[in-house]
Design a protein around this motif. Structure first.
Motif, PDB file in Angstrom:
ATOM      1  N   ARG A  75       0.828  -1.205   0.000  1.00  0.00           N
ATOM      2  CA  ARG A  75       0.000   0.000   0.000  1.00  0.00           C
ATOM      3  C   ARG A  75       0.865   1.260   0.000  1.00  0.00           C
ATOM      4  N   MET A  76       0.377   2.255  -0.719  1.00  0.00           N
ATOM      5  CA  MET A  76       1.016   3.564  -0.652  1.00  0.00           C
ATOM      6  C   MET A  76       0.377   4.340   0.498  1.00  0.00           C
ATOM      7  N   ARG A  78       1.272   8.168   1.466  1.00  0.00           N
ATOM      8  CA  ARG A  78       0.961   9.562   1.154  1.00  0.00           C
ATOM      9  C   ARG A  78       2.000  10.126   0.213  1.00  0.00           C
ATOM     10  N   PHE A  79       1.571  11.174  -0.473  1.00  0.00           N
ATOM     11  CA  PHE A  79       2.463  11.859  -1.390  1.00  0.00           C
ATOM     12  C   PHE A  79       2.297  13.352  -1.181  1.00  0.00           C
ATOM     13  N   LEU A  86       7.325  10.680  -1.185  1.00  0.00           N
ATOM     14  CA  LEU A  86       6.342   9.601  -1.262  1.00  0.00           C
ATOM     15  C   LEU A  86       6.637   8.581  -0.172  1.00  0.00           C
ATOM     16  N   VAL A  92       5.711  -2.369  -2.295  1.00  0.00           N
ATOM     17  CA  VAL A  92       5.300  -1.615  -3.491  1.00  0.00           C
ATOM     18  C   VAL A  92       6.447  -1.707  -4.503  1.00  0.00           C
ATOM     19  N   ASP A  96       4.755  -0.016  -9.774  1.00  0.00           N
ATOM     20  CA  ASP A  96       3.578   0.610  -9.142  1.00  0.00           C
ATOM     21  C   ASP A  96       3.788   2.123  -9.030  1.00  0.00           C
ATOM     22  N   ALA A 100       1.649   5.136 -11.048  1.00  0.00           N
ATOM     23  CA  ALA A 100       0.842   6.153 -10.365  1.00  0.00           C
ATOM     24  C   ALA A 100       1.384   7.564 -10.586  1.00  0.00           C
ATOM     25  N   PHE A 101       2.698   7.708 -10.712  1.00  0.00           N
ATOM     26  CA  PHE A 101       3.262   9.065 -10.685  1.00  0.00           C
ATOM     27  C   PHE A 101       3.855   9.560 -11.991  1.00  0.00           C
ATOM     28  N   ARG A 104       1.733  11.990 -13.600  1.00  0.00           N
ATOM     29  CA  ARG A 104       1.687  13.264 -12.888  1.00  0.00           C
ATOM     30  C   ARG A 104       3.020  14.005 -12.970  1.00  0.00           C
TER      31      ARG A 104
END
Ligand code: FAD
Lengths: 456, 248
Positions: A75-76, A78-79, A86, A92, A96, A100-101, A104
């Protein structure tokens, strides 16, 4: 209903191996589903080690009694976009994080040659990327992590807290404790592309000259044709690259989207890929084609997407099976700068005369190491695959002698067979790791087949 | 993100609940996870928020406290567009045979509580005139097996409940009911079991199928791992005289 299970442990244990499929060893496999459960699994056991994605080639991620998988710790947390920090659990994967990033506009400053590794595994091996000579190893992007010690205590480690434990865990191959989660700093990127320059080097000296004179390039790596001999010994394609800016795209590929949608095409190597395909004739042909294609691109910078650039092998799932049932070992050594040219030429010469190494070898420049047990040292590292055979280990012992003599070392994340003497002469930081293991009560409690074999 | 759709997952601490919520979040849906184990749900919520950037909240709910279900639904600050119920518990069949309390818990967790809760949503959705109810049942409800018949019987009840609810709501039009029958899923619940690899899926596969059945390709009943449909068709077609002698 019964049937084949994947990765689930019988009461009697399960046979595990690393990515090289050698060796295969029985161990109990535990699969905790949270950091707290992982700590509980560790508590009170001995002969145990953590395991990430099993991408280390040899016996590093197999406990002598039990192995604790981190895959449920996925699980992640927070970012923070302002600081690009991160926080994620240790299981992870780099894949992954990029999934996710990257959309972004963030990347990881240090990535190994496959994105299918976990953050815990990347810290434990202090993995290096193609920019190690400039930017250092994975440890440099880690701000902190939480480590479960064998006694059940959970400690926070960073550059200001538990400093010695922090350093010894980088490259410590899981032997200081189980990493539960970590805080990393991501790298802002303008585009998903790399601006790549290809140089052709006619032999090993020319390849090293190229790497040397382009030491300011962010990324650099040379692919060596292991089959070339004589004057062409060590002929290579040298790849230099930078993260492409928006302006690079305007100039070199105006039709390209800065962040294209990932295409997910995955080939898979069939379970029993015929090993006879790996013969000298087919390898020679492949290398000839590979080098001609590379040479054709010489001089013109090209835009390459990060996925094939950094992770070419990930496109083929389970490619490790091409070496057949007996498996293979990867041989990765680093030779200090001053001795590198002569010793690497000697190694390559022996390898090309023996003739069963992988199609291609990888040559990289490394900078100073991170922790006391980190593999990198200032010099050149060479990586090759060898199928396991009856004569292989005696041959590799000869290479080891050259490495030891030159003050070099072998990478533990790839090792399955080096001797204690080779290991001890290569890792002067071992004393620091042993001290820490003594202090934390890890000495016999945390043990992998690697640590048992090498007397860590 | 205002104006986007929202999903409520009942059983938000579970692996399937987590994967499902994440799938919707990736499309920008706002997420609420309801669970008894708030810490576990919060861990999933943090994961979803970090991966997707989408607002994610958690709510405490113990579905076995059936007296509180109506209040829970009435008290929601937003009535979700989709509610997914993944509440369930395999339970220990052998123990259940001699422990009526455990047997009762298995029945209540897999049938009674989810049914009573989804009835509340059915009414709220019907009053609003829209919504999708997704009930995660199981292929175990298709035929009673020696190894898990309390679980199977309860899931059979839940499957029939969903079927009836769908028929009732179909007449009104705008509220949909989707029944999901996963086969073997690699989750916490099955972590200790040997599962047949060709029929075993990961939670994100269940999530993908739920998302499709709800949003992109509306369906009423779906078998996750499609070949399970065939397996179950064969199993259901076996005469009881033969079936009772087989160890499956
Ligand atoms: C195709 C390919 C290319 C590669 N390229 C590179 C490269 O360019 N550079 C490079 O440096 N490496 C490279 N590697 C090696 C790889 O990066 C390392 O072996 C890495 O450690 C693998 O991570 P993993 O998650 O698979 O860990 P595993 O292989 O499962 O474990 C590796 C080590 O990490 C420890 N470990 C795992 N998780 C934890 C945890 N949570 N806490 C404590 N210890 C833990 C294990 O005990 C073990 O000692 C490559 C490997 C492959 C297969």
């Amino acid at each position: 209903m019964s049937g084949r299970a994947s990765g689930i442990s019988d009461p009697g244990g399960i046979r595990l191996s690393g990515w090289g499929n050698y060796p295969k060893i029985s161990t109990e496999l535990l699969a905790p589903q949270s950091p707290a459960a992982a700590r509980d699994d560790l508590l009170g056991r001995s002969g145990v080690v953590a395991r990430g994605a099993g991408r280390a080639y040899g016996d590093a991620a197999i406990g002598t009694q039990a192995t604790i998988s981190s895959r449920g710790l996925n699980r992640m947390r927070r970012f923070d976009a302002a600081t690009a920090q991160l926080t994620i659990e240790a299981g992870v994967t780099i894949a992954d994080i990029l999934a996710a990033f990257e959309p972004r506009g963030f990347f990881l400053k240090v990535v190994p040659g496959t994105k299918l590794v976990t953050v815990g595994g990347a810290i434990a091996a202090d993995v290096h990327g193609k920019n190690h000579h400039r930017d250092g190893g994975f440890g440099t992007i880690v701000d902190s992590f939480r480590l479960a010690l064998p006694g059940g205590e959970i400690v926070c480690c960073s550059r200001s807290e538990n400093v010695a434990l922090f350093a010894a865990t980088l490259g410590g191959m899981g032997l200081t404790g189980m990493i539960l989660d970590a805080t990393l700093r991501l790298l802002p990127i303008e585009t998903a592309w790399l601006r790549q320059d290809t140089r052709v080097a006619g032999n090993l000296d020319a390849a090293i000259d190229q790497l040397e004179s382009n030491a300011s390039s962010t990324y650099s790596v040379a692919w060596i044709d292991c089959l070339a001999r004589g004057a062409a010994l060590g002929r290579s394609l040298v790849y230099l690259a930078e993260h492409a800016t928006r302006r690079d795209i305007d100039r070199l590929g105006p039709d390209l989207a800065p962040f294209p949608n990932p295409r997910t095409q995955r080939l898979s190597v069939p379970e029993l890929f015929p090993a006879w395909l790996l013969n000298r004739a087919s390898m020679r042909m492949f290398n000839e084609l590979y080098f001609r294609r590379g040479a054709a691109h010489q001089g013109e910078p090209r835009l390459v997407h990060w996925n094939p650039y950094f992770f070419p092998l990930d496109a083929i799932a389970d490619w490790n099976r091409i070496y057949g049932r007996r498996g293979f070992v990867q041989y990765q050594c680093v030779i200090p700068l001053e001795r590198a040219r002569r010793v690497l030429a000697d190694i390559l010469d022996r390898v090309s005369r023996r003739g069963d190494a992988s199609f291609l070898a990888v040559l990289k420049q490394l900078g100073d190491g991170g922790g006391p047990m980190s593999f990198p040292l200032r010099g050149y590292t060479l990586t090759m695959d060898f199928p396991v055979s009856d004569t292989l280990f005696a041959f590799l012992d000869q290479l080891d002698a050259l490495v030891v003599d030159a003050g070099g070392r072998l990478y533990l994340a790839k090792d399955a067979r080096q001797s204690r003497a080779t290991f001890e002469s290569g890792y002067p930081g071992l004393a620091a790791l042993r001290d820490i293991r003594q202090q934390t009560g890890a000495t016999t409690r945390l043990a992998s087949h690697l640590s048992a074999r090498l007397g860590i | 993100m205002t104006g986007t759709k929202s999903i409520l997952v009942i059983g938000g601490s579970s692996d399937i609940g987590h994967a499902t919520a994440l799938r919707y979040a990736k499309e920008g849906w706002r997420v609420t996870l309801a669970a008894r184990d708030l810490a576990a749900a919060q861990r999933n919520a943090d994961d979803i928020r970090t991966r997707s950037g989408v607002d994610t909240t958690v709510q405490s709910l113990d579905v076995l406290q059936t007296g509180q279900l109506a209040g829970f639904v009435a008290g929601l600050s937003v009535l979700p567009d989709t509610v997914v119920c993944v509440v369930g518990e395999l339970g220990d069949q052998l123990r259940a045979q001699t422990d009526p309390e455990l047997a009762t818990t298995i029945i209540r967790t897999n049938f009674e509580a989810p049914s009573l809760l989804l009835e509340q949503f059915a009414q709220a959705f019907a009053a609003r005139g829209s919504g999708t109810i997704v009930g995660v049942s199981s292929v175990a409800g298709d035929r009673g097996r020696a190894s898990n018949y309390y679980y199977g019987a309860a899931k059979a009840g839940f499957t029939q409940f969903l079927s009836g609810l769908r028929n009732r709501l179909a007449l009104a039009g705008k509220v949909r009911v989707v029944t999901v029958k996963p086969g073997f899923v690699r989750t916490k619940m099955t972590a200790h079991m040997k599962l047949p690899a060709p029929l075993t899926v990961q939670p994100d596969r269940v999530a993908e199928d739920i998302y499709r059945a709800d949003v992109t390709r509306p369906r009423d009943v779906i078998y996750v791992a499609r070949r399970f449909w065939l397996v179950m068709a064969i199993i259901c077609a076996l005469p009881e005289t033969i079936f009772k002698r087989m160890r499956i």
